[in-house]
Design an enzyme around this catalytic site. Structure first.
Site: not given
Ligand code: PGA
Length: 239
Positions: A8-10, A88, A90, A156, A162, A201, A222-223
């Site tokens: 997930n590149w956000k 998600h 966020e 999650e 993150g 993470s 994500g990251g």
């Molecule tokens: P992260 O994000 O791997 O950067 O913790 C995961 C996500 O939000 O799907």
């Protein structure tokens, strides 16, 4: 069932970053999906060349209409996307999305023929208060679509996203077992067929252990999904 590795590149990625998706597609790894920002979906589908599945990070609940700035599941499907992430944390936090909104989006994704990754998870405060199972139960009750066609759940924990913090493997196992029991209660035997991803993470260093946990059918990253090197290292860490 081989583990599914989803990036997930956000809100990350410009045209030059398409090279990362091209590199992922050029590898021999075939269990990778990536959700770039909407602006790159079109180009990503082209360079992925069917080798990795490209998806959206969100969709609107309606297929068209007067909703400035929004993107529908039908539009994603039209670009060649194969899946969409909904709910998600966020989006829930920044855009005030409720479980009912998430359910409507999930059903829009299914109606457009997309696979749907529906995200749930508890906050730090909820975990500390011993409410994790109750929170997951409530989120699933409010957000699961009518049927489980093309449905994937991503567990999650909000506090793990993150932050570099990851629940213990025992806690991941307990949460996934709980989600599975809720899915079976809701969908009957079909609930056993819904894949459950872990997210929060995930890195090349911890992916192997997380992917070995019972009921962890893959990871949502994500990251550590932004470069081919990192996401491919996670994919090859799968037991
Ligand atoms: P992260 O994000 O791997 O950067 O913790 C995961 C996500 O939000 O799907």
């Amino acid at each position: 069932m081989p583990a599914l590795i989803v990036g997930n590149w956000k809100m990350n990625g410009l045209g030059e970053d398409i090279a990362e998706i091209a590199a992922m597609a050029g590898s021999s790894v075939r269990n990778l999906w990536v959700a770039p920002p909407f602006t790159l979906v079109d180009r990503a589908v082209i360079v992925a060349a069917g080798a990795i599945k490209i998806g959206g990070q969100d969709c609107h609940a309606r297929d068209k209409g007067a909703h400035t700035g929004c993107v529908s599941a039908a539009m994603l499907a039209d670009l060649g996307a194969g899946f969409v992430i909904v709910g998600h944390s966020e989006r829930r936090r920044d855009n005030g999305e409720t479980d009912a909104d998430v359910r409507a989006k999930a059903m829009a994704g299914q109606a457009a023929g997309l696979e749907v990754i529906l995200c749930i998870g508890e906050t730090r405060g909820e975990r500390d208060a011993g409410e994790t199972a109750a929170v997951l139960t409530a989120q699933l009750a409010g957000s699961l679509p009518e049927d489980s066609n093309g449905l994937i759940i991503a567990y999650e924990p909000v506090w793990a996203i993150g932050t570099g913090l990851v629940p213990t493997l025992a806690d991941v196992s307990a949460a996934h077992a709980h989600v599975r029991s809720q899915l079976v209660a809701r969908y009957g035997p079909a609930g056993h067929g819904v894949r459950i991803l872990y997210g929060g993470s995930v890195t090349p260093a911890n992916a192997g252990d997380l992917l070995a946990v019972d009921e962890v059918g893959g990871v949502l990253v994500g990251g550590a999904s932004l470069t081919a090197d990192s996401l491919l290292a996670i994919a090859t860490a799968a037991p």
